[in-house]
Design a protein around this motif. Structure first.
Motif, PDB file in Angstrom:
ATOM      1  N   SER A  39       0.811  -1.270   0.004  1.00 54.61           N
ATOM      2  CA  SER A  39      -0.118  -0.212   0.165  1.00 54.61           C
ATOM      3  C   SER A  39       0.814   1.289   0.138  1.00 54.61           C
ATOM      4  O   SER A  39       2.194   0.955   0.151  1.00 54.61           O
ATOM      5  N   LYS A  40       0.284   2.412  -0.228  1.00 55.17           N
ATOM      6  CA  LYS A  40       1.118   3.631  -0.078  1.00 55.17           C
ATOM      7  C   LYS A  40       1.629   3.853   1.194  1.00 55.17           C
ATOM      8  O   LYS A  40       2.803   4.366   1.106  1.00 55.17           O
ATOM      9  N   ASP A  41       1.190   3.376   2.156  1.00 54.27           N
ATOM     10  CA  ASP A  41       1.837   3.688   3.441  1.00 54.27           C
ATOM     11  C   ASP A  41       2.694   2.259   3.986  1.00 54.27           C
ATOM     12  O   ASP A  41       3.145   2.032   5.287  1.00 54.27           O
ATOM     13  N   GLY A  42       3.181   1.552   2.905  1.00 51.00           N
ATOM     14  CA  GLY A  42       3.900   0.337   3.202  1.00 51.00           C
ATOM     15  C   GLY A  42       3.595  -0.797   3.729  1.00 51.00           C
ATOM     16  O   GLY A  42       4.383  -1.645   4.363  1.00 51.00           O
ATOM     17  N   GLU A  43       2.182  -1.005   3.635  1.00 51.10           N
ATOM     18  CA  GLU A  43       1.583  -2.394   4.291  1.00 51.10           C
ATOM     19  C   GLU A  43       1.452  -3.350   3.296  1.00 51.10           C
ATOM     20  O   GLU A  43       1.187  -2.996   2.232  1.00 51.10           O
ATOM     21  N   LEU A  44       1.580  -4.604   3.509  1.00 48.38           N
ATOM     22  CA  LEU A  44       1.376  -5.732   2.773  1.00 48.38           C
ATOM     23  C   LEU A  44      -0.270  -6.077   2.530  1.00 48.38           C
ATOM     24  O   LEU A  44      -0.751  -6.345   3.545  1.00 48.38           O
ATOM     25  N   LEU A  61      -4.423   2.778  -8.717  1.00 52.02           N
ATOM     26  CA  LEU A  61      -3.373   1.702  -8.464  1.00 52.02           C
ATOM     27  C   LEU A  61      -3.511   1.522  -6.916  1.00 52.02           C
ATOM     28  O   LEU A  61      -3.977   2.435  -6.028  1.00 52.02           O
ATOM     29  N   VAL A  62      -3.368   0.175  -6.697  1.00 54.32           N
ATOM     30  CA  VAL A  62      -3.241  -0.344  -5.025  1.00 54.32           C
ATOM     31  C   VAL A  62      -2.367   0.723  -4.376  1.00 54.32           C
ATOM     32  O   VAL A  62      -2.540   1.063  -3.289  1.00 54.32           O
ATOM     33  N   CYS A  63      -0.943   0.733  -5.223  1.00 51.49           N
ATOM     34  CA  CYS A  63       0.068   1.818  -4.424  1.00 51.49           C
ATOM     35  C   CYS A  63      -0.248   3.133  -4.066  1.00 51.49           C
ATOM     36  O   CYS A  63       0.528   3.595  -3.445  1.00 51.49           O
ATOM     37  N   SER A  64      -1.292   3.530  -4.743  1.00 48.38           N
ATOM     38  CA  SER A  64      -1.700   4.988  -4.513  1.00 48.38           C
ATOM     39  C   SER A  64      -2.590   5.267  -3.250  1.00 48.38           C
ATOM     40  O   SER A  64      -3.055   6.356  -3.005  1.00 48.38           O
ATOM     41  N   ALA A  68      -5.810   1.768   5.240  1.00 46.59           N
ATOM     42  CA  ALA A  68      -7.156   2.228   5.702  1.00 46.59           C
ATOM     43  C   ALA A  68      -8.096   2.477   4.468  1.00 46.59           C
ATOM     44  O   ALA A  68      -9.139   2.159   4.551  1.00 46.59           O
ATOM     45  N   GLU A  69      -7.525   3.221   3.591  1.00 39.44           N
ATOM     46  CA  GLU A  69      -8.320   3.438   2.466  1.00 39.44           C
ATOM     47  C   GLU A  69      -8.548   1.972   1.677  1.00 39.44           C
ATOM     48  O   GLU A  69      -9.765   2.011   1.300  1.00 39.44           O
ATOM     49  N   LEU A  70      -7.773   1.434   1.559  1.00 36.04           N
ATOM     50  CA  LEU A  70      -7.927  -0.101   0.697  1.00 36.04           C
ATOM     51  C   LEU A  70      -8.926  -0.688   1.382  1.00 36.04           C
ATOM     52  O   LEU A  70      -9.908  -1.281   0.636  1.00 36.04           O
ATOM     53  N   ILE A 110       5.145  -3.756 -11.147  1.00 38.74           N
ATOM     54  CA  ILE A 110       5.689  -2.570 -10.199  1.00 38.74           C
ATOM     55  C   ILE A 110       6.552  -3.175  -9.295  1.00 38.74           C
ATOM     56  O   ILE A 110       6.115  -3.998  -8.404  1.00 38.74           O
ATOM     57  N   TYR A 111       7.784  -2.566  -9.082  1.00 41.07           N
ATOM     58  CA  TYR A 111       8.573  -3.177  -7.991  1.00 41.07           C
ATOM     59  C   TYR A 111       8.323  -2.255  -6.867  1.00 41.07           C
ATOM     60  O   TYR A 111       8.433  -1.160  -6.960  1.00 41.07           O
ATOM     61  N   TYR A 112       8.162  -3.030  -5.788  1.00 41.28           N
ATOM     62  CA  TYR A 112       8.046  -2.182  -4.447  1.00 41.28           C
ATOM     63  C   TYR A 112       9.379  -2.562  -3.730  1.00 41.28           C
ATOM     64  O   TYR A 112       9.578  -3.713  -3.069  1.00 41.28           O
ATOM     65  N   PRO A 113      10.126  -1.582  -3.410  1.00 45.54           N
ATOM     66  CA  PRO A 113      11.643  -1.650  -2.831  1.00 45.54           C
ATOM     67  C   PRO A 113      11.203  -2.054  -1.437  1.00 45.54           C
ATOM     68  O   PRO A 113      10.246  -1.561  -0.807  1.00 45.54           O
ATOM     69  N   GLY A 114      11.791  -3.184  -0.916  1.00 45.44           N
ATOM     70  CA  GLY A 114      11.573  -3.747   0.374  1.00 45.44           C
ATOM     71  C   GLY A 114      10.530  -4.764   0.874  1.00 45.44           C
ATOM     72  O   GLY A 114      10.307  -5.201   1.769  1.00 45.44           O
ATOM     73  N   ILE A 115       9.836  -5.039  -0.406  1.00 45.34           N
ATOM     74  CA  ILE A 115       8.631  -5.781  -0.019  1.00 45.34           C
ATOM     75  C   ILE A 115       8.980  -7.304   0.420  1.00 45.34           C
ATOM     76  O   ILE A 115       8.431  -7.892   1.345  1.00 45.34           O
ATOM     77  N   GLU A 116      10.341  -7.851  -0.095  1.00 42.44           N
ATOM     78  CA  GLU A 116      10.674  -9.177   0.209  1.00 42.44           C
ATOM     79  C   GLU A 116      10.999  -9.123   1.908  1.00 42.44           C
ATOM     80  O   GLU A 116      10.604 -10.089   2.624  1.00 42.44           O
ATOM     81  N   GLU A 117      11.746  -8.151   2.375  1.00 45.32           N
ATOM     82  CA  GLU A 117      12.058  -7.972   3.837  1.00 45.32           C
ATOM     83  C   GLU A 117      10.750  -7.787   4.423  1.00 45.32           C
ATOM     84  O   GLU A 117      10.413  -8.524   5.665  1.00 45.32           O
ATOM     85  N   LYS A 118       9.813  -7.093   4.129  1.00 46.70           N
ATOM     86  CA  LYS A 118       8.455  -7.006   4.770  1.00 46.70           C
ATOM     87  C   LYS A 118       7.820  -8.394   5.019  1.00 46.70           C
ATOM     88  O   LYS A 118       7.176  -8.533   6.073  1.00 46.70           O
TER      89      LYS A 118
END
Length: 239
Positions: A39-44, A61-64, A68-70, A110-118
């Protein structure tokens, strides 16, 4: 053979919702497949497409959008509201019910930096490493997860006619599984994977004739939108 409910029991219920996952469990399925974005605020969050348009009452876009909005958008039907689940909510449920999960990391468009770590941190939080398989069409994400966690089971997702010598390719990166499109899979590809010690889980098997072929080829697992008839047929075969 392991049967994965593809996006939950998506043949009968809204895909990638907690309703679809729970209905698959009630039908006897002990393994789920789901798709994860940030998500925009970095939640999975669990949703298949990068866009909201196809599976919810929202657009864009999901990432926009924030989590809470989603979760205010409806991923269900007009008659029954279903929120877009967070992966955290799903993990609590999977832990409670002993569910094995294929988490597909959606970084191929779309590549989400850090998603694998999360993803890894959340699986560690719920002690679900051994009950999880990580896959992606972006093989860079799979390789990154392998670097982060040597004990994580991983899979290369491939569309269309797949890759030549894919068993050797997966083995080279210490990736345990190959996830091909069943419409194009050949027995030769399955045999090559087996020779290299690489498992094969096939998507998306809704046709029972194709399922018979997969049984004959001794694949390790199948993904299906209709888990109940697939489980029933496998039950008859095993009996």
């Amino acid at each position: 053979m392991r049967v994965f409910a593809h996006r939950g029991y998506s043949g009968l219920y809204p895909e990638n919702t907690m309703l679809a996952f729970d209905k698959a469990r009630e039908a006897g399925c002990k393994a789920m497949e789901l798709d994860v974005h940030l998500s925009k605020d970095g939640e999975l969050v669990i949703i298949h497409d990068e866009m909201l348009d196809r599976t919810t009452n929202a657009k864009g876009l999901v990432c926009s959008h924030t989590l809470a909005e989603l979760q205010a958008f409806n991923a269900g039907t007009e008659e029954q509201f279903q929120a877009i689940p967070s992966l955290d909510t799903y993990c609590r449920w999977a832990k409670q019910h002993g569910i094995f999960t294929n988490v597909e990391i959606k970084t191929n468009l779309i590549y989400y930096p850090g998603i694998e770590e999360k993803v890894l941190a959340l699986l560690e939080k719920y002690n679900l490493i051994e009950q999880t398989l990580i896959s992606s069409f972006n093989h860079g994400s799979v390789i990154r997860m392998r670097q982060l966690c040597e004990s994580m089971q991983c899979a290369f997702l491939v569309g269309g006619r797949g890759l030549a010598n894919v068993g050797s390719y997966a083995k080279n990166f210490k990736v345990e599984y190959y996830h091909p499109d069943g419409a194009f899979l050949t027995k030769a590809a399955v045999d090559e994977c087996k020779d290299q010690g690489v498992g094969v889980n096939v998507w998306t098997i809704d046709d029972l004739g194709l399922l018979h072929k997969m049984i004959t080829w001794n694949v390790d697992g199948v993904f299906t939108n209709h888990c109940a008839p697939v489980l029933a047929l496998l039950g008859e075969k095993h009996a």
